[in-house]
Design an enzyme around this catalytic site. Structure first.
Site, PDB file in Angstrom:
ATOM      1  N   GLU A 222       0.837  -1.201   0.000  1.00  0.00           N
ATOM      2  CA  GLU A 222       0.000   0.000   0.000  1.00  0.00           C
ATOM      3  C   GLU A 222       0.870   1.250   0.000  1.00  0.00           C
ATOM      4  O   GLU A 222       0.601   2.219  -0.703  1.00  0.00           O
ATOM      5  CB  GLU A 222      -0.925   0.007   1.226  1.00  0.00           C
ATOM      6  CG  GLU A 222      -1.972  -1.072   1.211  1.00  0.00           C
ATOM      7  CD  GLU A 222      -3.030  -0.817   0.142  1.00  0.00           C
ATOM      8  OE1 GLU A 222      -2.692  -0.966  -1.052  1.00  0.00           O
ATOM      9  OE2 GLU A 222      -4.170  -0.494   0.481  1.00  0.00           O
TER      10      GLU A 222
ATOM     11  N   THR B 107      -5.810   7.591  -5.085  1.00  0.00           N
ATOM     12  CA  THR B 107      -5.884   7.665  -3.622  1.00  0.00           C
ATOM     13  C   THR B 107      -5.112   8.868  -3.096  1.00  0.00           C
ATOM     14  O   THR B 107      -5.567   9.571  -2.195  1.00  0.00           O
ATOM     15  CB  THR B 107      -5.328   6.360  -3.004  1.00  0.00           C
ATOM     16  OG1 THR B 107      -6.157   5.279  -3.424  1.00  0.00           O
ATOM     17  CG2 THR B 107      -5.338   6.411  -1.487  1.00  0.00           C
TER      18      THR B 107
HETATM   19  N1  HSE Z   1      -8.628   4.529   3.965  1.00  0.00           N
HETATM   20  C1  HSE Z   1      -8.037   4.835   2.710  1.00  0.00           C
HETATM   21  C2  HSE Z   1      -8.562   6.166   2.196  1.00  0.00           C
HETATM   22  C3  HSE Z   1      -8.388   3.750   1.756  1.00  0.00           C
HETATM   23  O1  HSE Z   1      -9.764   6.388   2.315  1.00  0.00           O
HETATM   24  O2  HSE Z   1      -7.776   6.978   1.713  1.00  0.00           O
HETATM   25  C4  HSE Z   1      -7.749   3.907   0.425  1.00  0.00           C
HETATM   26  O3  HSE Z   1      -6.709   3.015   0.282  1.00  0.00           O
END
Ligand code: HSE
Length: 305
Positions: free
Chosen positions: A127, A180
């Site tokens: 990640e 993201t």
């Molecule tokens: N919790 C993370 C976000 C998930 O909302 O940015 C995305 O990988």
């Protein structure tokens, strides 16, 4: 010497639980194979279903597998193949499915020496490599299955939460790209205490509702007043889709992970099908291209095929 696995797609955040809650899907995910070879090192030999780098230094699965062999050297190499069952960049934990799958698959070939918590830690490296932050919500849900709560990042602590049997997930993925990193850049850096109180009370309510099969409490708690307002402008007709989902009987709806997928939680198959049709119609009317999912919640996590 060979293992084939299914690693599920996941919905992170689940409305109120930004970076802390995730759930795994039953029907959508990556299929991966791991084969022992005589040549030491990790090789990603094939990726189908999406255009992703084979380079192990960049690919989420490669980064995780390399880190595992670095920590625990082996006298064999591993060839990995990945079939992406859904589109990367959807907000359904695509990099997480590959990262978690790699952690699980490599561990199997190493003789199962690592715990699920350690596998989560390795998967978080994937990640970090793909979105810049070592988030655990998607990868923990993929590894443990069901709902997971990342109760603490340092030290990492994952709590598995029970899943009410009738809970279904409907998800609609508009064909727009939301990175993201970009979706994290729009987030507030400070929040009023009053908002924090509302948010953590809802997380508590959601966890309690999941434990007690209290669908009304789950519905009342699926509210995000901090992250969703900042991100929803990145998603076409978010408010309308959410409104239609709730009108059709969804317990709640929100942004899946960092988007652009919108998810709805529903009680029972009939309601889930109504919600599916309602939000499908919404995007059809607005002439937005999309994919859709209706799934049970995967309670077991990654499985060997
Ligand atoms: N919790 C993370 C976000 C998930 O909302 O940015 C995305 O990988």
């Amino acid at each position: 010497n060979y293992i084939k696995i299914f690693s599920p797609a996941t919905v992170a955040n689940v409305s109120c639980g930004f970076d802390a809650l995730g759930l795994a899907l039953e029907t959508v995910g990556d299929t991966m194979t791991f084969t022992k070879t005589d040549v030491e090192g990790i090789k990603i030999t094939q990726i189908t279903g999406a255009d992703l780098p084979l380079d192990t230094q960049i690919n989420a699965a490669g980064v995780v597998a390399l880190a595992m062999l670095e920590k625990h050297p082996a006298d064999f190499g591993i060839d990995i193949t990945i079939h992406k069952g859904y589109t990367p960049g959807s907000g359904l934990g695509s990099s997480a499915a590959s990262a978690a799958g790699a952690a699980f698959g490599v561990n199997q070939l190493l003789g199962g020496i690592y715990s699920p918590l350690e596998l989560t830690q390795f998967a978080m490296l994937g990640e970090e490599a793909t979105c810049g932050t070592p988030i655990a919500d998607n990868v923990s849900a993929a590894i443990y299955g069901g709902f997971t709560l990342v109760r603490s990042y340092e030290p990492l602590s994952i709590v598995k939460i029970p899943v009410p049997a009738d809970l279904r997930v409907v998800a609609i993925h508009p064909q727009v790209e939301v990175k993201t990193k970009d979706a994290r850049d729009v987030l507030p850096t400070e929040i009023p205490l009053k908002d924090a109180v509302t948010q953590w009370a809802n997380v508590g309510g959601l966890i309690s509702g999941l434990h007690t099969n209290d669908y009304q409490l789950i519905a009342d708690s699926l509210i995000d007043i901090i992250v969703e307002p900042a991100r929803k402008t990145l998603i076409p007709h978010f408010d309308l889709v959410k409104k239609e989902a709730l009108k059709a009987g969804a317990l709640g709806a929100g942004i899946s992970g960092s988007g652009p997928t919108i998810f709805a939680l529903c009680k029972g198959d009939a309601t889930a099908e109504n919600v599916y049709k309602a939000i499908q119609n919404t995007y059809q009317d607005k002439q937005i291209d999309f994919n859709m999912i209706l799934s049970k919640i995967n309670t077991k996590g990654i499985k060997i095929l």
